[in-house]
Design a protein around this motif. Structure first.
Motif, PDB file in Angstrom:
ATOM      1  N   ASP B  57       0.847  -1.191   0.000  1.00  0.00           N
ATOM      2  CA  ASP B  57       0.000   0.000   0.000  1.00  0.00           C
ATOM      3  C   ASP B  57       0.888   1.248   0.000  1.00  0.00           C
ATOM      4  N   LEU B  58       0.249   2.410   0.025  1.00  0.00           N
ATOM      5  CA  LEU B  58       1.004   3.662  -0.128  1.00  0.00           C
ATOM      6  C   LEU B  58       2.084   3.851   0.948  1.00  0.00           C
ATOM      7  N   PRO B  59       1.761   3.670   2.245  1.00  0.00           N
ATOM      8  CA  PRO B  59       2.821   3.839   3.253  1.00  0.00           C
ATOM      9  C   PRO B  59       3.989   2.871   3.038  1.00  0.00           C
ATOM     10  N   ALA B  60       3.663   1.640   2.663  1.00  0.00           N
ATOM     11  CA  ALA B  60       4.724   0.668   2.405  1.00  0.00           C
ATOM     12  C   ALA B  60       5.597   1.119   1.228  1.00  0.00           C
ATOM     13  N   VAL B  61       4.953   1.666   0.213  1.00  0.00           N
ATOM     14  CA  VAL B  61       5.714   2.119  -0.963  1.00  0.00           C
ATOM     15  C   VAL B  61       6.598   3.312  -0.594  1.00  0.00           C
ATOM     16  N   GLU B  62       6.080   4.190   0.262  1.00  0.00           N
ATOM     17  CA  GLU B  62       6.889   5.333   0.717  1.00  0.00           C
ATOM     18  C   GLU B  62       8.166   4.844   1.395  1.00  0.00           C
ATOM     19  N   THR B  63       8.019   3.859   2.269  1.00  0.00           N
ATOM     20  CA  THR B  63       9.182   3.302   2.955  1.00  0.00           C
ATOM     21  C   THR B  63      10.152   2.702   1.945  1.00  0.00           C
ATOM     22  N   ILE B  64       9.603   1.949   1.004  1.00  0.00           N
ATOM     23  CA  ILE B  64      10.447   1.298  -0.011  1.00  0.00           C
ATOM     24  C   ILE B  64      11.228   2.336  -0.809  1.00  0.00           C
ATOM     25  N   TYR B 117       4.830  -0.982 -10.549  1.00  0.00           N
ATOM     26  CA  TYR B 117       3.579  -0.214 -10.580  1.00  0.00           C
ATOM     27  C   TYR B 117       3.314   0.235 -12.007  1.00  0.00           C
ATOM     28  N   CYS B 118       2.041   0.593 -12.284  1.00  0.00           N
ATOM     29  CA  CYS B 118       1.718   1.258 -13.547  1.00  0.00           C
ATOM     30  C   CYS B 118       0.854   2.473 -13.233  1.00  0.00           C
ATOM     31  N   SER B 119      -0.049   2.874 -14.140  1.00  0.00           N
ATOM     32  CA  SER B 119      -0.669   4.180 -13.931  1.00  0.00           C
ATOM     33  C   SER B 119      -1.655   4.204 -12.769  1.00  0.00           C
ATOM     34  N   GLY B 120      -2.351   3.107 -12.530  1.00  0.00           N
ATOM     35  CA  GLY B 120      -3.320   3.128 -11.441  1.00  0.00           C
ATOM     36  C   GLY B 120      -4.117   1.843 -11.427  1.00  0.00           C
ATOM     37  N   THR B 121      -5.291   1.904 -10.824  1.00  0.00           N
ATOM     38  CA  THR B 121      -6.057   0.673 -10.665  1.00  0.00           C
ATOM     39  C   THR B 121      -6.652   0.172 -11.973  1.00  0.00           C
ATOM     40  N   GLU B 122      -6.628   1.011 -13.020  1.00  0.00           N
ATOM     41  CA  GLU B 122      -7.246   0.549 -14.267  1.00  0.00           C
ATOM     42  C   GLU B 122      -6.229  -0.080 -15.218  1.00  0.00           C
ATOM     43  N   CYS B 123      -4.975  -0.185 -14.806  1.00  0.00           N
ATOM     44  CA  CYS B 123      -3.983  -0.797 -15.696  1.00  0.00           C
ATOM     45  C   CYS B 123      -3.531  -2.126 -15.108  1.00  0.00           C
ATOM     46  N   ALA B 145      -0.639  -1.563  -6.400  1.00  0.00           N
ATOM     47  CA  ALA B 145      -1.820  -1.516  -7.271  1.00  0.00           C
ATOM     48  C   ALA B 145      -2.322  -0.087  -7.469  1.00  0.00           C
ATOM     49  N   GLY B 146      -2.141   0.779  -6.485  1.00  0.00           N
ATOM     50  CA  GLY B 146      -2.599   2.170  -6.617  1.00  0.00           C
ATOM     51  C   GLY B 146      -1.854   2.914  -7.710  1.00  0.00           C
ATOM     52  N   GLY B 147      -0.618   2.493  -7.938  1.00  0.00           N
ATOM     53  CA  GLY B 147       0.161   3.011  -9.051  1.00  0.00           C
ATOM     54  C   GLY B 147       0.480   4.496  -8.972  1.00  0.00           C
ATOM     55  N   PHE B 148       0.883   5.042 -10.095  1.00  0.00           N
ATOM     56  CA  PHE B 148       1.340   6.423 -10.147  1.00  0.00           C
ATOM     57  C   PHE B 148       0.234   7.400  -9.729  1.00  0.00           C
ATOM     58  N   ASP B 149      -1.024   7.091 -10.111  1.00  0.00           N
ATOM     59  CA  ASP B 149      -2.145   7.974  -9.739  1.00  0.00           C
ATOM     60  C   ASP B 149      -2.222   8.159  -8.234  1.00  0.00           C
ATOM     61  N   ALA B 150      -2.197   7.039  -7.505  1.00  0.00           N
ATOM     62  CA  ALA B 150      -2.342   7.093  -6.050  1.00  0.00           C
ATOM     63  C   ALA B 150      -1.166   7.863  -5.439  1.00  0.00           C
ATOM     64  N   TRP B 151       0.019   7.633  -5.985  1.00  0.00           N
ATOM     65  CA  TRP B 151       1.226   8.302  -5.494  1.00  0.00           C
ATOM     66  C   TRP B 151       1.117   9.819  -5.691  1.00  0.00           C
TER      67      TRP B 151
END
Lengths: 141, 164
Positions: B57-64, B117-123, B145-151
């Motif tokens: 998820d987003l917090p995990a990706v931030e840490t990564i 990751y890719c663009s978002g949940t639709e890719c 899964a949230g991808g670039f959009d979520a970021w």
């Protein structure tokens, strides 16, 4: 001239009827193809996948077999072709590399490209020819 | 005028018959009908879980992103990558993976942790890329899964242009 008219009708009907069958048999696989176009809102994906193939089938049958509905079927088929052409073009432009979902719902099938566009434009030309031919006949009467 | 009316009638008739047939067919479908409305927004997550691919998820990706132990792959077309990507991410478009994989392979061992990751949940390019990497023997894969959009929506820093 008559045989060209029938050839156009046959080609369009065959394409649309043939394209509709696999989608009607496997609606969820077709829904995946619709989803992957990234154009329909999530809530509409399944509805599009359920209804669109039946419009293809009915329009194809009407064009071939029901003279009174031919003009409407021709218009509907042209509309669908125009819409598919735009959808394919947008995804080619966006670089989204997906299977066409045109004649098979297999996501691993050959990916779409310029040939799909060329085919659609040829089919659109057939629609335009049928339209022109029927309005020419009417104006003679 | 009558022409337009009969044309509209014909259109309505064809579409009406088609919609009725579609509804009937789905109600009577022997193999079980599909939902009229389905939430496709979690489609990628569902497929990843089905395939046993862990999600970040987003917090995990931030840490990564901040600790830099993972190789982060951007699976979108390169043009999108150049316009903006997660800091430190490398471009590996799924559509060109067979040509491009050699360029990045030399940096990696099969145990290397990888996030895609890719663009978002639709890719689903990130999912497909992960599946490809798994076939190449990679064992430590994660999917965002949230991808670039979520970021981007979360206001996280974005890097532009080619990787250094």
């Amino acid at each position: 001239m008559n045989w060209i008219v029938w050839l156009c009708r046959l080609a369009l009907a065959a394409v649309f009827i043939g394209a509709s069958i696999p989608k009607i048999i496997q609606p969820h696989d077709f829904a995946l193809a619709v989803f992957r176009y990234q154009m329909a809102p999530y809530e509409l994906v399944n509805l599009v996948a359920l209804i669109l193939p039946w419009i293809e089938l009915t329009a194809g049958i009407a064009l071939l077999l029901i003279p009174k509905l031919r003009a409407a079927a021709n218009l509907l088929i042209a509309g669908m072709l125009a819409f598919f052409t735009v959808a394919i073009s947008i995804n080619l432009y966006r670089g989204i590399d997906i299977a066409c979902g045109c004649f098979t719902v297999n996501a691993e099938a050959g990916h779409m490209g310029w040939l799909n566009l060329a085919r659609n434009i040829a089919l659109l030309a057939a629609c335009a020819f049928l339209w022109w031919n029927s309005s020419r006949k009417e104006s003679k009467v | 005028m009558r022409d337009i009316r009969s044309l509209a009638g014909g259109l309505a008739l064809i579409v009406g018959v088609a919609v009725a047939a579609a509804v009937l067919a789905n109600l009577l479908r022997p193999s079980g009908r599909i939902a009229w409305v389905e939430d496709w927004s979690h489609y990628i997550e569902a497929r990843a879980l089905e395939a046993g691919l862990p999600l970040a998820d987003l917090p995990a990706v931030e840490t990564i992103v901040s600790n830099g132990q993972h190789v982060v792959f951007d699976a979108r077309p390169e043009a999108d990558y150049l316009q903006g990507h997660l800091p430190g991410a490398l471009s590996l478009p799924y559509t060109e993976v067979e040509d491009r994989f050699e360029d990045v392979q030399w940096r990696l061992t099969p145990e290397q942790p990888v996030l895609a990751y890719c663009s978002g949940t639709e890719c689903d390019e990130s999912f497909l890329l992960s599946q490809f990497l798994r076939k190449q023997g990679f064992t430590n894969l994660l999917l965002f899964a949230g991808g670039f959009d979520a970021w981007q929506k979360a206001g996280k820093p974005v890097e532009k242009g080619a990787a250094p």
